[in-house]
Design a protein around this motif. Structure first.
Motif, PDB file in Angstrom:
ATOM      1  N   PHE A  97       0.835  -1.200   0.000  1.00 50.37           N
ATOM      2  CA  PHE A  97       0.000   0.000   0.000  1.00 50.37           C
ATOM      3  C   PHE A  97       0.873   1.255   0.000  1.00 50.37           C
ATOM      4  O   PHE A  97       0.611   2.204  -0.751  1.00 50.37           O
ATOM      5  CB  PHE A  97      -0.920  -0.003   1.226  1.00 50.37           C
ATOM      6  N   THR A  98       1.923   1.263   0.819  1.00 50.86           N
ATOM      7  CA  THR A  98       2.812   2.415   0.897  1.00 50.86           C
ATOM      8  C   THR A  98       3.509   2.666  -0.438  1.00 50.86           C
ATOM      9  O   THR A  98       3.673   3.818  -0.856  1.00 50.86           O
ATOM     10  CB  THR A  98       3.850   2.207   2.018  1.00 50.86           C
ATOM     11  N   TYR A  99       3.914   1.584  -1.102  1.00 51.22           N
ATOM     12  CA  TYR A  99       4.525   1.694  -2.424  1.00 51.22           C
ATOM     13  C   TYR A  99       3.578   2.394  -3.401  1.00 51.22           C
ATOM     14  O   TYR A  99       3.981   3.327  -4.105  1.00 51.22           O
ATOM     15  CB  TYR A  99       4.886   0.297  -2.923  1.00 51.22           C
ATOM     16  N   HIS A 100       2.313   1.979  -3.420  1.00 51.36           N
ATOM     17  CA  HIS A 100       1.348   2.616  -4.320  1.00 51.36           C
ATOM     18  C   HIS A 100       1.043   4.053  -3.903  1.00 51.36           C
ATOM     19  O   HIS A 100       0.876   4.927  -4.757  1.00 51.36           O
ATOM     20  CB  HIS A 100       0.051   1.803  -4.378  1.00 51.36           C
ATOM     21  N   LEU A 101       0.976   4.289  -2.599  1.00 53.22           N
ATOM     22  CA  LEU A 101       0.683   5.636  -2.115  1.00 53.22           C
ATOM     23  C   LEU A 101       1.802   6.610  -2.488  1.00 53.22           C
ATOM     24  O   LEU A 101       1.537   7.729  -2.943  1.00 53.22           O
ATOM     25  CB  LEU A 101       0.475   5.619  -0.605  1.00 53.22           C
ATOM     26  N   ILE A 102       3.048   6.199  -2.324  1.00 57.89           N
ATOM     27  CA  ILE A 102       4.181   7.063  -2.669  1.00 57.89           C
ATOM     28  C   ILE A 102       4.199   7.348  -4.167  1.00 57.89           C
ATOM     29  O   ILE A 102       4.414   8.488  -4.594  1.00 57.89           O
ATOM     30  CB  ILE A 102       5.502   6.428  -2.196  1.00 57.89           C
ATOM     31  N   ARG A 103       3.975   6.327  -4.971  1.00 57.64           N
ATOM     32  CA  ARG A 103       3.944   6.534  -6.422  1.00 57.64           C
ATOM     33  C   ARG A 103       2.791   7.454  -6.816  1.00 57.64           C
ATOM     34  O   ARG A 103       2.920   8.251  -7.739  1.00 57.64           O
ATOM     35  CB  ARG A 103       3.838   5.196  -7.145  1.00 57.64           C
ATOM     36  N   HIS A 104       1.662   7.339  -6.118  1.00 59.20           N
ATOM     37  CA  HIS A 104       0.500   8.173  -6.431  1.00 59.20           C
ATOM     38  C   HIS A 104       0.744   9.632  -6.032  1.00 59.20           C
ATOM     39  O   HIS A 104       0.427  10.541  -6.794  1.00 59.20           O
ATOM     40  CB  HIS A 104      -0.737   7.626  -5.713  1.00 59.20           C
ATOM     41  N   LEU A 105       1.307   9.839  -4.849  1.00 62.46           N
ATOM     42  CA  LEU A 105       1.459  11.202  -4.343  1.00 62.46           C
ATOM     43  C   LEU A 105       2.673  11.928  -4.916  1.00 62.46           C
ATOM     44  O   LEU A 105       2.580  13.122  -5.233  1.00 62.46           O
ATOM     45  CB  LEU A 105       1.562  11.179  -2.812  1.00 62.46           C
ATOM     46  N   PHE A 106       3.792  11.262  -5.042  1.00 64.99           N
ATOM     47  CA  PHE A 106       5.034  11.960  -5.378  1.00 64.99           C
ATOM     48  C   PHE A 106       5.490  11.786  -6.820  1.00 64.99           C
ATOM     49  O   PHE A 106       6.246  12.613  -7.324  1.00 64.99           O
ATOM     50  CB  PHE A 106       6.151  11.538  -4.426  1.00 64.99           C
ATOM     51  N   ASN A 144       3.290  11.247  -9.377  1.00 63.87           N
ATOM     52  CA  ASN A 144       2.156  11.609 -10.232  1.00 63.87           C
ATOM     53  C   ASN A 144       1.742  10.489 -11.185  1.00 63.87           C
ATOM     54  O   ASN A 144       1.425  10.713 -12.342  1.00 63.87           O
ATOM     55  CB  ASN A 144       2.457  12.881 -11.022  1.00 63.87           C
ATOM     56  N   ILE A 145       1.774   9.262 -10.669  1.00 64.60           N
ATOM     57  CA  ILE A 145       1.253   8.114 -11.399  1.00 64.60           C
ATOM     58  C   ILE A 145      -0.059   7.733 -10.732  1.00 64.60           C
ATOM     59  O   ILE A 145      -0.112   7.565  -9.517  1.00 64.60           O
ATOM     60  CB  ILE A 145       2.252   6.934 -11.358  1.00 64.60           C
ATOM     61  N   ASN A 146      -1.106   7.612 -11.503  1.00 63.67           N
ATOM     62  CA  ASN A 146      -2.422   7.358 -10.932  1.00 63.67           C
ATOM     63  C   ASN A 146      -2.526   5.926 -10.410  1.00 63.67           C
ATOM     64  O   ASN A 146      -2.575   4.977 -11.176  1.00 63.67           O
ATOM     65  CB  ASN A 146      -3.508   7.626 -11.978  1.00 63.67           C
ATOM     66  N   HIS A 147      -2.568   5.805  -9.092  1.00 63.44           N
ATOM     67  CA  HIS A 147      -2.742   4.517  -8.429  1.00 63.44           C
ATOM     68  C   HIS A 147      -3.974   4.544  -7.526  1.00 63.44           C
ATOM     69  O   HIS A 147      -4.052   3.766  -6.567  1.00 63.44           O
ATOM     70  CB  HIS A 147      -1.508   4.161  -7.592  1.00 63.44           C
ATOM     71  N   PHE A 148      -4.919   5.404  -7.813  1.00 64.79           N
ATOM     72  CA  PHE A 148      -6.093   5.545  -6.956  1.00 64.79           C
ATOM     73  C   PHE A 148      -6.887   4.253  -6.879  1.00 64.79           C
ATOM     74  O   PHE A 148      -7.315   3.839  -5.798  1.00 64.79           O
ATOM     75  CB  PHE A 148      -6.986   6.697  -7.458  1.00 64.79           C
ATOM     76  N   THR A 149      -7.064   3.579  -8.002  1.00 58.71           N
ATOM     77  CA  THR A 149      -7.825   2.331  -8.010  1.00 58.71           C
ATOM     78  C   THR A 149      -7.100   1.264  -7.187  1.00 58.71           C
ATOM     79  O   THR A 149      -7.747   0.491  -6.471  1.00 58.71           O
ATOM     80  CB  THR A 149      -8.034   1.837  -9.450  1.00 58.71           C
ATOM     81  N   CYS A 150      -5.792   1.229  -7.255  1.00 61.10           N
ATOM     82  CA  CYS A 150      -5.030   0.272  -6.448  1.00 61.10           C
ATOM     83  C   CYS A 150      -5.203   0.557  -4.957  1.00 61.10           C
ATOM     84  O   CYS A 150      -5.325  -0.367  -4.153  1.00 61.10           O
ATOM     85  CB  CYS A 150      -3.545   0.329  -6.801  1.00 61.10           C
ATOM     86  N   LEU A 151      -5.218   1.830  -4.595  1.00 61.03           N
ATOM     87  CA  LEU A 151      -5.423   2.193  -3.192  1.00 61.03           C
ATOM     88  C   LEU A 151      -6.814   1.779  -2.725  1.00 61.03           C
ATOM     89  O   LEU A 151      -6.980   1.323  -1.584  1.00 61.03           O
ATOM     90  CB  LEU A 151      -5.201   3.691  -3.004  1.00 61.03           C
TER      91      LEU A 151
END
Length: 91
Positions: A54-63, A65-72
């Motif tokens: 989850f942290t891996y996807h959150l960091i990629r989403h926030l910093f 700018n890769i859309n990982h909202f669905t993964c979250l």
């Protein structure tokens, strides 16, 4: 090889395969009160592994700018589902 699948499918596949393997290990490999079976061990390892994922996807989403909202959302849905299943079986 994973380039063929979307990031959402990889996330969902990870959870399905991990929970399936933990369930199979729980049913097939015996354990007792002193030594938990492998399925229980995998369930306990599920918590830190899923938090790291989850942290891996959150960091990629926030910093990045890769859309990982669905993964979250998938992470949250799996955590809620497991919580609900464990509380139902507890009663």
């Amino acid at each position: 090889m994973l380039k063929k699948f979307s990031k959402e499918n990889v996330t969902l596949g990870f959870y399905v395969i991990y929970i399936f393997i933990a369930g199979i290990c729980y049913e097939l490999l015996p354990g007792d009160a002193k030594t938990p079976n492998v399925g229980v061990l995998l369930l306990w390892l599920f918590i830190p592994i899923s938090i790291v994922y989850f942290t891996y996807h959150l960091i990629r989403h926030l910093f990045l700018n890769i859309n990982h909202f669905t993964c979250l959302i998938i992470h949250g849905a799996v955590w809620i589902s497991i919580y609900v299943v464990l509380t139902v079986f507890k009663k």
